[in-house]
Design a protein around this motif. Structure first.
Motif, PDB file in Angstrom:
ATOM      1  N   THR A 106       6.354  -7.607  17.914  1.00 53.36           N
ATOM      2  CA  THR A 106       7.329  -8.151  16.974  1.00 53.36           C
ATOM      3  C   THR A 106       8.251  -7.038  16.489  1.00 53.36           C
ATOM      4  O   THR A 106       7.874  -5.864  16.456  1.00 53.36           O
ATOM      5  N   ARG A 107       9.438  -7.456  16.107  1.00 52.46           N
ATOM      6  CA  ARG A 107      10.382  -6.582  15.400  1.00 52.46           C
ATOM      7  C   ARG A 107      10.827  -7.385  14.191  1.00 52.46           C
ATOM      8  O   ARG A 107      11.451  -8.435  14.331  1.00 52.46           O
ATOM      9  N   GLY A 108      10.464  -6.905  13.019  1.00 52.14           N
ATOM     10  CA  GLY A 108      10.764  -7.638  11.804  1.00 52.14           C
ATOM     11  C   GLY A 108      11.747  -6.917  10.920  1.00 52.14           C
ATOM     12  O   GLY A 108      11.789  -5.690  10.883  1.00 52.14           O
ATOM     13  N   LEU A 109      12.534  -7.705  10.233  1.00 49.50           N
ATOM     14  CA  LEU A 109      13.419  -7.187   9.193  1.00 49.50           C
ATOM     15  C   LEU A 109      12.818  -7.642   7.872  1.00 49.50           C
ATOM     16  O   LEU A 109      12.737  -8.844   7.597  1.00 49.50           O
ATOM     17  N   TYR A 110      12.394  -6.682   7.085  1.00 50.30           N
ATOM     18  CA  TYR A 110      11.769  -6.933   5.793  1.00 50.30           C
ATOM     19  C   TYR A 110      12.679  -6.393   4.698  1.00 50.30           C
ATOM     20  O   TYR A 110      13.606  -5.640   4.961  1.00 50.30           O
ATOM     21  N   GLN A 111      12.377  -6.770   3.472  1.00 53.82           N
ATOM     22  CA  GLN A 111      13.107  -6.221   2.340  1.00 53.82           C
ATOM     23  C   GLN A 111      12.108  -5.858   1.243  1.00 53.82           C
ATOM     24  O   GLN A 111      11.172  -6.611   0.966  1.00 53.82           O
ATOM     25  N   LEU A 112      12.329  -4.689   0.667  1.00 52.89           N
ATOM     26  CA  LEU A 112      11.602  -4.292  -0.522  1.00 52.89           C
ATOM     27  C   LEU A 112      12.558  -4.518  -1.667  1.00 52.89           C
ATOM     28  O   LEU A 112      13.678  -4.015  -1.664  1.00 52.89           O
ATOM     29  N   ARG A 113      12.147  -5.323  -2.632  1.00 48.91           N
ATOM     30  CA  ARG A 113      13.041  -5.751  -3.707  1.00 48.91           C
ATOM     31  C   ARG A 113      12.395  -5.492  -5.064  1.00 48.91           C
ATOM     32  O   ARG A 113      11.209  -5.740  -5.248  1.00 48.91           O
ATOM     33  N   ALA A 114      13.210  -5.001  -5.992  1.00 49.93           N
ATOM     34  CA  ALA A 114      12.719  -4.757  -7.341  1.00 49.93           C
ATOM     35  C   ALA A 114      12.358  -6.079  -8.011  1.00 49.93           C
ATOM     36  O   ALA A 114      13.066  -7.084  -7.865  1.00 49.93           O
ATOM     37  N   ILE A 115      11.251  -6.078  -8.725  1.00 51.28           N
ATOM     38  CA  ILE A 115      10.816  -7.259  -9.456  1.00 51.28           C
ATOM     39  C   ILE A 115      11.868  -7.574 -10.518  1.00 51.28           C
ATOM     40  O   ILE A 115      12.342  -6.695 -11.220  1.00 51.28           O
ATOM     41  N   THR A 156       0.809  -1.218   0.000  1.00 49.86           N
ATOM     42  CA  THR A 156       0.000   0.000   0.000  1.00 49.86           C
ATOM     43  C   THR A 156       0.843   1.269   0.000  1.00 49.86           C
ATOM     44  O   THR A 156       0.308   2.353  -0.202  1.00 49.86           O
ATOM     45  N   THR A 157       2.134   1.124   0.203  1.00 52.40           N
ATOM     46  CA  THR A 157       3.000   2.293   0.328  1.00 52.40           C
ATOM     47  C   THR A 157       3.936   2.472  -0.859  1.00 52.40           C
ATOM     48  O   THR A 157       4.238   3.598  -1.256  1.00 52.40           O
ATOM     49  N   PHE A 158       4.398   1.373  -1.419  1.00 54.71           N
ATOM     50  CA  PHE A 158       5.378   1.427  -2.501  1.00 54.71           C
ATOM     51  C   PHE A 158       4.758   0.904  -3.799  1.00 54.71           C
ATOM     52  O   PHE A 158       3.714   0.259  -3.775  1.00 54.71           O
ATOM     53  N   ASP A 159       5.391   1.168  -4.909  1.00 55.12           N
ATOM     54  CA  ASP A 159       4.877   0.804  -6.226  1.00 55.12           C
ATOM     55  C   ASP A 159       4.962  -0.712  -6.431  1.00 55.12           C
ATOM     56  O   ASP A 159       6.032  -1.248  -6.712  1.00 55.12           O
ATOM     57  N   SER A 160       3.821  -1.384  -6.325  1.00 55.68           N
ATOM     58  CA  SER A 160       3.811  -2.850  -6.432  1.00 55.68           C
ATOM     59  C   SER A 160       4.038  -3.341  -7.853  1.00 55.68           C
ATOM     60  O   SER A 160       4.247  -4.533  -8.061  1.00 55.68           O
ATOM     61  N   SER A 161       4.039  -2.442  -8.820  1.00 58.73           N
ATOM     62  CA  SER A 161       4.398  -2.860 -10.179  1.00 58.73           C
ATOM     63  C   SER A 161       5.918  -2.908 -10.348  1.00 58.73           C
ATOM     64  O   SER A 161       6.408  -3.489 -11.315  1.00 58.73           O
ATOM     65  N   LYS A 162       6.652  -2.320  -9.388  1.00 62.09           N
ATOM     66  CA  LYS A 162       8.113  -2.310  -9.439  1.00 62.09           C
ATOM     67  C   LYS A 162       8.764  -3.166  -8.352  1.00 62.09           C
ATOM     68  O   LYS A 162       9.862  -3.673  -8.538  1.00 62.09           O
ATOM     69  N   TYR A 163       8.101  -3.285  -7.202  1.00 67.31           N
ATOM     70  CA  TYR A 163       8.714  -3.916  -6.029  1.00 67.31           C
ATOM     71  C   TYR A 163       7.811  -4.966  -5.403  1.00 67.31           C
ATOM     72  O   TYR A 163       6.597  -4.882  -5.488  1.00 67.31           O
ATOM     73  N   PHE A 164       8.439  -5.920  -4.721  1.00 68.79           N
ATOM     74  CA  PHE A 164       7.702  -6.875  -3.903  1.00 68.79           C
ATOM     75  C   PHE A 164       8.383  -6.961  -2.542  1.00 68.79           C
ATOM     76  O   PHE A 164       9.581  -6.742  -2.418  1.00 68.79           O
ATOM     77  N   PRO A 165       7.617  -7.281  -1.494  1.00 62.35           N
ATOM     78  CA  PRO A 165       8.187  -7.388  -0.149  1.00 62.35           C
ATOM     79  C   PRO A 165       8.544  -8.829   0.191  1.00 62.35           C
ATOM     80  O   PRO A 165       7.934  -9.779  -0.328  1.00 62.35           O
ATOM     81  N   LEU A 166       9.521  -8.977   1.055  1.00 65.88           N
ATOM     82  CA  LEU A 166       9.789 -10.285   1.649  1.00 65.88           C
ATOM     83  C   LEU A 166      10.259 -10.081   3.085  1.00 65.88           C
ATOM     84  O   LEU A 166      10.726  -9.016   3.449  1.00 65.88           O
ATOM     85  N   VAL A 167      10.062 -11.099   3.877  1.00 62.18           N
ATOM     86  CA  VAL A 167      10.486 -11.034   5.275  1.00 62.18           C
ATOM     87  C   VAL A 167      11.811 -11.757   5.408  1.00 62.18           C
ATOM     88  O   VAL A 167      12.015 -12.829   4.833  1.00 62.18           O
ATOM     89  N   LYS A 168      12.744 -11.147   6.145  1.00 59.76           N
ATOM     90  CA  LYS A 168      14.060 -11.743   6.350  1.00 59.76           C
ATOM     91  C   LYS A 168      14.225 -12.302   7.764  1.00 59.76           C
ATOM     92  O   LYS A 168      14.931 -13.279   7.963  1.00 59.76           O
TER      93      LYS A 168
END
Length: 143
Positions: free
Chosen positions: A132-141, A63-75
């Protein structure tokens, strides 16, 4: 729309009854019922609490970043269980505007960026049952 996406991408969360109740730029909240999610001593199973908090990183990313360019993952996720969970739960997390701008700029520059996200899980009375304290990554498709 977010609940339909959740159901198709994470069927286990759907089976638990996880529902996205708020999703906007920099903020997400989700709930999960107590029914069907208990354990052997009558409280909500730890994995259910983890799930309702963990999905927030993906929701905020979408909802915050361009989902046509990026996807999230949890580390990585660290969870602290601080009280017994005996009712419906609500998990909430947010990112401030400064953090959002940093994530957006770094992702555009490097194609990926790590970010931390803290979530709070409360019961029906508003009492914190987990954090919780999570480390996530936003990564370019395609990267």
């Amino acid at each position: 729309m977010m609940n339909a996406t959740l159901g198709s991408t994470i069927p286990t969360a759907k089976n638990m009854g996880v529902q996205v109740v708020e999703a906007r730029r920099g903020y997400a909240a989700a709930t999960v019922p107590v029914e069907g999610n208990g354990n052997h001593f009558g409280v909500i199973y730890a994995g259910v609490q983890f799930t309702v908090a963990e999905i927030l990183g993906g929701i905020i990313s979408l909802t915050t970043f361009d989902s046509s360019k990026y996807f999230p993952l949890v580390k990585n996720i660290d969870i602290s269980f601080v009280a017994m969970a005996k009712s419906e739960l609500r998990a909430e997390a947010s990112l401030d505007d400064e953090t959002i701008a940093r994530i957006d700029a770094e992702a555009a520059d490097r194609g990926k960026v790590d970010f931390e996200l803290e979530a709070t899980v409360v019961d029906a009375d508003g009492k914190t049952v987990a954090t919780t304290r999570g480390l996530y990554q936003l990564r370019a498709i395609g990267k």
